[in-house]
Enzyme design. Sequence first.
Site, PDB file in Angstrom:
ATOM      1  N   ASP A 127       1.006  -0.776  -0.301  1.00 51.08           N
ATOM      2  CA  ASP A 127      -0.153   0.064   0.062  1.00 51.08           C
ATOM      3  C   ASP A 127       1.227   0.829  -0.007  1.00 51.08           C
ATOM      4  O   ASP A 127       0.721   2.405  -0.232  1.00 51.08           O
ATOM      5  CB  ASP A 127      -1.306  -0.035   1.337  1.00 51.08           C
ATOM      6  CG  ASP A 127      -0.395   0.043   2.850  1.00 51.08           C
ATOM      7  OD1 ASP A 127       1.129   0.114   2.420  1.00 51.08           O
ATOM      8  OD2 ASP A 127      -0.617   0.026   3.658  1.00 51.08           O
ATOM      9  N   CYS A 183      -5.118   4.571   3.080  1.00 53.83           N
ATOM     10  CA  CYS A 183      -6.359   3.932   3.011  1.00 53.83           C
ATOM     11  C   CYS A 183      -7.309   3.635   4.685  1.00 53.83           C
ATOM     12  O   CYS A 183      -8.201   4.245   4.745  1.00 53.83           O
ATOM     13  CB  CYS A 183      -6.691   2.203   3.164  1.00 53.83           C
ATOM     14  SG  CYS A 183      -6.074   1.942   1.350  1.00 53.83           S
ATOM     15  N   CYS A 328       5.983 -16.066 -32.643  1.00 54.57           N
ATOM     16  CA  CYS A 328       4.709 -16.961 -32.358  1.00 54.57           C
ATOM     17  C   CYS A 328       3.674 -15.172 -32.563  1.00 54.57           C
ATOM     18  O   CYS A 328       3.994 -14.472 -33.479  1.00 54.57           O
ATOM     19  CB  CYS A 328       5.064 -16.756 -30.478  1.00 54.57           C
ATOM     20  SG  CYS A 328       5.610 -15.603 -29.545  1.00 54.57           S
TER      21      CYS A 328
END
Lengths: 370, 81
Positions: A127, A183, A328
């Site tokens: 975070d 947060c 590819c």
Amino acid sequence: MDLATSPRYARQRILPGFGTEGQRRLADARVVVIGAGGLGSAVLPALAAAGVGTLVVVDPDVVDETNLHRQTLHGPGDVGRAKVESAAERLAEIAPELRVVQVALVFDARSAAEIVAGADVLVDASDNAAARFAADDAATAAGIPLVWGSALRFSGQAGVVWGAHGVDYRDLFPEPTDDPDTCEVAGVLPTVCTTIGGLMATEVLKLLTGVGTPLVGSVIDVDALTGAMRRLDFARDPDRDTSGPPTRPAAPQAAPQAATPAPDADAGIEPDELAAVLRSDTPPLLLDVREPWEVEAAALPGATVIPLGELPARIAELDPGLPTVVYCHHGVRSARALDLLRQAGFADARHLRGGIDSWSRAVDPSVPRY
Amino acid sequence: MAEVELRYFAAAAEAAGRDTERVETDAATVGALATLVAERYGPAMARIIEKGSLLSDGIVVRDTGRPLGARLDVLPPFTGG
């Protein structure tokens, strides 16, 4: 029992380009995940259930009651326990064969090299900016991709950077800054973590199996309030000076080979250059390492087809003395094939940058893009 | 006058009240336009521009004296989890 063929993975194994070989690559993989919080709670169970062999979980924190609305690896009974311990328990329920390495440390420049040694992919689900930049340095030093994500309030972002492929996190944010928004003070909608963590786990699975095109040099931004997703592409400033320290730690000693090593700069060939050498008197052997269904969708004339998963067993069918160009879909599997060819003594082997898709765009639009 | 597409992400979109806009500007450099944006949308945007990142035509801005391109992205620091 060979887990790669277990019914547990049947619904992903049948996906185009995945197969038993893709499942084996997951089983052989070692993925380091920084953070067993909100994003880690989405990333870790997804990787465990998909069959990744070893997960190294890095988090110094203990479970707090305010974590529980989004950090679903942990329950009310885990409050006060080390997050790595509670995460390991939950992951063992999902995948008993999984090896979980618990690292209850802060991920920083001092701890990074040892934690990352031997990893195929580094995931930053932390975070904070300090861990993000330490992860960026460590991934670049180890030559492996960094899958990163963040979630705050009602929005989140995910992306991939890979220094060996020309773009790292400093090409998005030059320096870490102390942002007061966390947060804790700003809040976070729990399902933003779920969405972003899901995107991150998808990128890990793509990088490990070679399926699809990883989000290297791109950011996916999710706004939960409107439901909108936006994509932002970025590239390295051609004038950026990447020559010196100050920020690059030494590469870990004797780090095992990554599953997705970067090809050296001179190993690639551009579509227009390939077109020229194919027209020359000494055209190279064209080797297509895609799956049969892909070859049906689009192919280059005259190519020898050996799917990447079969290449180790069938490499003797090819002449190491011939100049060889392998291709590819987008240039991820061919980079891996190139390593196999070089280990087998192919001195003049290159791979098509951007795969057959770049050929369609740059040389021959009549070759279908798929 | 040049037309520039501005894209705002995450907290920058909240501060601007919009995701994107096109502006006609006399600003010659990235820094001059960023200053105009900060003045228009107030302290929250000014802080994002200071702490976050600007991408001009997909290249991160290390020197705000860089000439303005066709598109400028405004990003807050990507943290939280």
